[in-house]
Design a protein around this motif. Structure first.
Motif, PDB file in Angstrom:
ATOM      1  N   ARG A  11       0.817  -1.214   0.000  1.00 40.29           N
ATOM      2  CA  ARG A  11       0.000   0.000   0.000  1.00 40.29           C
ATOM      3  C   ARG A  11       0.851   1.264   0.000  1.00 40.29           C
ATOM      4  O   ARG A  11       0.415   2.308  -0.456  1.00 40.29           O
ATOM      5  CB  ARG A  11      -0.916   0.002   1.229  1.00 40.29           C
ATOM      6  CG  ARG A  11      -1.992  -1.059   1.228  1.00 40.29           C
ATOM      7  CD  ARG A  11      -3.036  -0.793   0.191  1.00 40.29           C
ATOM      8  NE  ARG A  11      -3.676   0.512   0.357  1.00 40.29           N
ATOM      9  CZ  ARG A  11      -4.710   0.740   1.166  1.00 40.29           C
ATOM     10  NH1 ARG A  11      -5.223  -0.231   1.871  1.00 40.29           N
ATOM     11  NH2 ARG A  11      -5.226   1.947   1.262  1.00 40.29           N
ATOM     12  N   SER A  53      -0.014   5.613   6.785  1.00 43.37           N
ATOM     13  CA  SER A  53      -0.323   5.255   5.403  1.00 43.37           C
ATOM     14  C   SER A  53      -0.395   6.513   4.535  1.00 43.37           C
ATOM     15  O   SER A  53      -0.532   7.627   5.046  1.00 43.37           O
ATOM     16  CB  SER A  53      -1.668   4.526   5.355  1.00 43.37           C
ATOM     17  OG  SER A  53      -2.698   5.415   5.704  1.00 43.37           O
ATOM     18  N   LYS A  55      -2.678   7.535   2.543  1.00 42.27           N
ATOM     19  CA  LYS A  55      -3.984   8.169   2.644  1.00 42.27           C
ATOM     20  C   LYS A  55      -4.096   8.985   3.930  1.00 42.27           C
ATOM     21  O   LYS A  55      -4.596  10.114   3.946  1.00 42.27           O
ATOM     22  CB  LYS A  55      -5.052   7.064   2.636  1.00 42.27           C
ATOM     23  CG  LYS A  55      -6.369   7.481   2.014  1.00 42.27           C
ATOM     24  CD  LYS A  55      -7.285   6.280   1.938  1.00 42.27           C
ATOM     25  CE  LYS A  55      -8.667   6.657   2.420  1.00 42.27           C
ATOM     26  NZ  LYS A  55      -9.473   5.455   2.699  1.00 42.27           N
ATOM     27  N   LYS A  58      -2.195  12.345   3.947  1.00 47.70           N
ATOM     28  CA  LYS A  58      -2.844  13.459   3.246  1.00 47.70           C
ATOM     29  C   LYS A  58      -3.859  14.180   4.135  1.00 47.70           C
ATOM     30  O   LYS A  58      -4.220  15.319   3.875  1.00 47.70           O
ATOM     31  CB  LYS A  58      -3.541  12.940   1.979  1.00 47.70           C
ATOM     32  CG  LYS A  58      -2.537  12.637   0.892  1.00 47.70           C
ATOM     33  CD  LYS A  58      -3.182  12.015  -0.317  1.00 47.70           C
ATOM     34  CE  LYS A  58      -2.131  11.691  -1.362  1.00 47.70           C
ATOM     35  NZ  LYS A  58      -2.649  10.768  -2.374  1.00 47.70           N
TER      36      LYS A  58
END
Lengths: 403, 96
Positions: A11, A53, A55, A58
């Motif tokens: 990922r 991670s 994501k 962000k």
């Protein structure tokens, strides 16, 4: 833990350092927002490092502002970043894609045709017919129609009892079974006699049809009628029928062998020569210059490594490794006993269908004489000679003296 | 703030009584669960916040008390919104 590491790697994740007075507040806010952090470590006073991670990273901006923390990226890890790093290498990516497509494309063809023959059918014949039937290396898998190929093969080669085609990967396995020939000669209802194939003394007989004309302990000669298919009676007259049965007789076989006998002994001298080669489709690329093998006697050990995908998907590339090992062949004279042993072995093989009662070996004049006393079926179906039957010589062939 | 805390306290009470009546595990009703695996890993479920994070002490607020995990080289393996995993050489767990 390893498995989750792999998942995170695929990922992609970021290792960050958080600096500020309220790092705990930062962690709490992350947790509240559902951003997962791991490997949180205190690196120094007012500094912590953590993994997050992509994501989650962000979403960090408002959190960092609220908790008055500064977030720095220490390193970017994982597969997405790896891809990003090599995003400009278009040719490389294209190469991988082309390779994968080519590999897949190649496996849609037949590269190996394996023929297994059960029986005595010529392999060359099968191969040539298979080629015309459309089963040969280099043919697309989908273009093989095993039904038409089968019927073609069956009509072209009448000796085939059945033929099957199995496609596994890039290999077609062709299994051929030879039609078992009926013992030649006579149909079930065709009149015939049973005659002797060699001289002997009758020990036993079983007659299923026909009239036995010999008795146990009769001495018979070769060609003599044992079971007659001719019946002659006052009421019906002469009639012909099929004979069926087994006539066992004691038979003496004489065999000779010349002395002295030699035995070939092969020993490796230790000298060897190896040849390597590569094969693409039908082209053989020699990886050697010297073609000759100087050895007079040698054994060749071949090793072929086929490039394949998995077990079944063979590709048309192979590596050949041939090793030639020199042998020195010496003829060694066998002793008498050894010679007899060798001869006996040979004869045992020859008469393995018969029941061997006695074996005798005598040596004279540079020869071995072997006498094999066996009990075997000496009956053989043969045609009735109608002329003779009518003349009343039934059962007594010319020259068939019964002692 | 106080009113909100009182309300959540009441909700907790009701949830707990339902959970006990139905024989559910206590953590499903929002009770804090602390699990120690061996001596190096501790997990805390149903926590509310991290109060203090240091190399040798982590203080975690749960709805009804504060847990202090003492040791050395403490790291937070994972933090999610409802549970937290701590690893390191743990010497003491204290309820405050």
């Amino acid at each position: 833990m390893e498995l989750s590491n792999l998942y995170n790697y695929m990922r992609g994740y970021v290792k960050i350092e958080i600096r500020g007075l309220f790092t705990e507040r930062f962690l709490n806010m992350c947790a509240k927002k559902g951003i997962c952090l791991w490997n949180v470590q205190k690196t120094a006073d007012r500094r912590i490092s953590a993994c997050i991670s992509i994501k989650g990273f962000k979403m960090l901006v408002p959190i960092a502002r609220k908790s008055r923390c500064h977030v720095h990226i220490v390193s970017k890890l994982g597969f997405p970043f790896f891809l990003h790093r090599y995003r400009r290498r278009k040719a490389f990516a294209a190469g991988i894609a082309v390779c994968a497509i080519l590999l897949y494309y190649m496996t849609t063809f037949i590269w190996v045709v394996e023929v297994n023959i059960d029986g005595n059918i010529d392999k060359e014949l099968i191969n040539t017919h298979l080629e015309t039937a459309g089963i040969r290396p280099g043919v697309g898998k989908s273009s093989i129609n095993s039904d038409t190929a089968r019927s073609y093969m069956m009509t072209e080669i009448p000796e085939i009892a059945y033929i099957t085609f199995n496609t596994r990967g890039t290999t077609v396995t062709v299994d051929v079974k030879e039609r078992v020939k009926l013992p030649k000669g006579f149909d079930k209802d065709e009149p015939c006699n049973i005659t002797a194939t060699c001289d002997g003394v009758i020990t036993d007989y079983t007659v299923l049809s026909g009239v036995p004309v010999v008795k146990i302990n009769d001495v018979v000669r070769r060609g003599q009628i044992l079971v007659s298919g001719v019946t002659d009676s006052e009421a019906v007259g002469m009639s012909f029928s099929h004979s069926e049965g087994e006539v066992l007789a004691q038979v003496w076989h004489e065999e000779y062998a010349d002395l002295p006998m030699f035995e070939e002994k092969k020993t490796k001298t230790g000298k060897k020569k190896t040849k390597h080669g590569l094969k693409f489709f039908d082209f053989y690329v020699k990886l050697y210059v010297d073609d000759k093998v100087e050895f007079e006697n040698y054994e060749r050990i071949s090793y072929v490594k086929n490039l394949s995908l998995g077990n079944n998907n063979k590709l048309p590339f192979s590596f050949h490794h041939d090793e030639y090992r020199e042998l020195s062949v010496t003829r060694v004279e066998m002793t008498e006993e050894q010679a007899i042993k060798a001869f006996e072995k040979e004869l045992d093989k020859k008469y393995n269908t018969a029941e061997i009662i006695k074996k005798e070996f005598t040596v004279y004049d540079n020869k071995i004489k072997a006498v094999y006393e066996c009990i075997e079926d000496i009956g053989e179906k043969s045609a009735i000679l109608y002329e003779e039957a009518k003349n009343g010589t039934d059962g007594k062939d010319p020259g068939s003296g019964t002692d | 703030m106080k009113g909100k805390g009182e309300q959540s306290h009441r909700v907790m009470k009701i949830r707990r009584s339902i959970a006990t009546a139905l024989d559910f595990p206590a953590e499903t009703s929002g009770e804090t669960k602390i699990t120690a695996t061996g001596r190096n890993i501790i997990s805390v479920e149903n926590y509310t916040a991290i109060l203090e994070y240091d190399d040798n002490v982590i203080r975690i607020r749960a709805p009804e008390f504060i847990i202090a995990v003492l040791g050395c080289g403490l790291t937070i393996c994972t933090v999610t919104d409802c549970d937290i995993y701590i690893s390191g050489k743990i010497t003491e767990i204290r309820w405050e």
